[in-house]
Design an enzyme around this catalytic site. Structure first.
Site, short mmCIF file in Angstrom:
data_model
loop_
_atom_site.label_atom_id
_atom_site.label_comp_id
_atom_site.label_asym_id
_atom_site.label_seq_id
_atom_site.Cartn_x
_atom_site.Cartn_y
_atom_site.Cartn_z
N PRO A 1 -19.59 52.12 -0.76
CA PRO A 1 -19.70 52.82 0.76
C PRO A 1 -18.86 52.10 1.75
O PRO A 1 -18.59 50.92 1.89
CB PRO A 1 -21.30 52.47 0.68
CG PRO A 1 -21.57 52.25 -0.63
CD PRO A 1 -20.54 51.48 -1.30
N GLU A 2 -18.32 53.05 2.63
CA GLU A 2 -17.48 52.64 3.75
C GLU A 2 -18.51 52.75 5.09
O GLU A 2 -19.56 52.92 4.94
CB GLU A 2 -16.50 53.39 3.85
CG GLU A 2 -15.37 53.76 2.63
CD GLU A 2 -14.15 54.13 3.05
OE1 GLU A 2 -13.65 53.70 3.95
OE2 GLU A 2 -13.40 54.50 2.15
N HIS B 1 -33.30 50.75 -12.51
CA HIS B 1 -32.25 49.67 -11.40
C HIS B 1 -32.90 49.62 -10.04
O HIS B 1 -32.11 49.27 -9.03
CB HIS B 1 -31.16 50.69 -11.23
CG HIS B 1 -30.64 50.73 -12.77
ND1 HIS B 1 -29.92 49.93 -13.45
CD2 HIS B 1 -29.89 52.20 -13.24
CE1 HIS B 1 -29.47 50.60 -14.41
NE2 HIS B 1 -29.35 51.87 -14.43
N ARG C 1 -24.93 48.70 -10.78
CA ARG C 1 -24.15 47.66 -11.22
C ARG C 1 -24.29 46.11 -10.53
O ARG C 1 -23.61 45.33 -11.00
CB ARG C 1 -22.65 48.17 -10.63
CG ARG C 1 -22.33 49.33 -11.50
CD ARG C 1 -20.94 49.90 -10.89
NE ARG C 1 -19.74 49.07 -11.31
CZ ARG C 1 -18.46 49.36 -11.12
NH1 ARG C 1 -18.14 50.46 -10.43
NH2 ARG C 1 -17.49 48.76 -11.53
N LYS D 1 4.10 42.07 11.79
CA LYS D 1 3.48 42.32 10.16
C LYS D 1 4.56 42.95 9.55
O LYS D 1 4.75 44.18 10.29
CB LYS D 1 2.35 42.50 10.14
CG LYS D 1 1.28 41.61 10.57
CD LYS D 1 -0.20 41.97 10.07
CE LYS D 1 -1.20 40.54 10.51
NZ LYS D 1 -1.03 39.60 9.68
#
Length: 287
Positions: A2-3, A104, A123, A166
């Site tokens: 998830p972001e 789960h 997971r 950079k």
């Protein structure tokens, strides 16, 4: 994983249930997730009141009335399910489906008022820990976390200072959590397309004009994604978070081979791999 917008949407969904509520009981059904639970995890949470629910990068932070903070990370497949006396809700709208299998369900929080919040994670890459609020910023999880992309500090001038000279790619620099916290693959691709910047361009080559465009694009794409995900919270009938999901507004992410949506551009969305992650962009209009 998830972001930031997904995590912020989850925070907004959990806040009305958790904030100001006392935790009556915690059922930790295994000794660990990604990491072991802290010592006396359930006992330390029992009878504590959640004073506020915040977010730092992709971490959810539940401040407790004893000065500790419950730190929660969803990992790759974690999600929360809210059971109210009148309905069941799954806050958040995710690009990949979340599990509803009870096998789960690893942690269950029971709150005064009858609500329960269950953490499900097939997971088990997510984790929970406890830390004193007074020393939270010095905690190893947060010590090197960069600025919040939705904060007032993010502008073109700051991006120029962060990127300096950079030579690493712009995509890699934006994903560096030590520079900017919480930006993930999906929304970096989307922001770069809106700013018309190539993901392969050296980060240190931005001009102030380009940097300002990028800062604006980052903020806009995140705010739009949060607003789209947030619309799921107004309809409890859509417990899978399908309503209003931002994926329907993706311009380039996961759209390989489709025409570039930029008006007047005749390019096609391409996919390349950078640092092990898929990058979607239009070589025609992103320079």
């Amino acid at each position: 994983m998830p972001e930031l917008p997904e995590v912020e949407t989850v925070r907004r969904g959990l806040a009305p249930v958790m904030e100001g509520r006392r935790i009556l009981n915690v059922d930790a059904r295994r000794p660990d997730l990604r990491f072991p639970f802290p010592e006396r995890f359930a006992a330390r949470l029992k009878d504590r009141t959640v004073t506020s629910l915040g977010r730092r990068a992709k971490y959810l932070l539940a401040d407790l009335d004893d000065g500790e903070v419950l730190v929660m990370h969803l990992g790759m497949s974690g999600s929360f399910r809210i059971l109210l006396p009148e309905a069941e809700v799954a806050p958040g709208a995710f690009h990949h489906p979340r599990s509803k299998a009870a096998t789960h369900d690893h942690v269950e929080f029971a709150f005064e008022g009858g609500a329960t919040v269950t953490y499900n994670d097939p997971r088990r890459f997510g984790f929970m820990t406890l830390s004193p609020r007074a020393t939270l910023e010095a905690h190893p999880l947060f010590r090197h976390v960069g600025i919040e992309p939705l904060g007032n500090a993010l502008d073109g001038a700051l991006l120029l200072r962060l990127f300096g000279a950079k030579q690493t790619s712009l995509k890699a620099a934006l994903l560096d959590q030590r520079l900017i916290a919480g930006l993930g693959n999906i929304y970096v691709c989307e922001a770069l397309h809106r700013a018309k910047l190539s993901p392969t361009r050296a980060a240190g080559t931005l001009t102030i004009r380009k940097a300002n465009l990028l800062a604006e694009a980052i903020r806009t794409v995140l705010e739009e994604a949060i607003a789209a995900g947030g619309s799921t919270l107004r309809d409890f009938a859509h417990a899978d978070g399908a309503l209003g999901y931002f994926q329907h507004s993706f311009r380039v992410y996961d759209r390989e081979g489709e025409p570039c949506p930029t008006p007047g551009c005749r390019g096609v969305v391409q996919r390349i791999v950078q640092t092990g992650r898929s990058t979607f962009f239009c070589a025609q209009c992103q320079k």
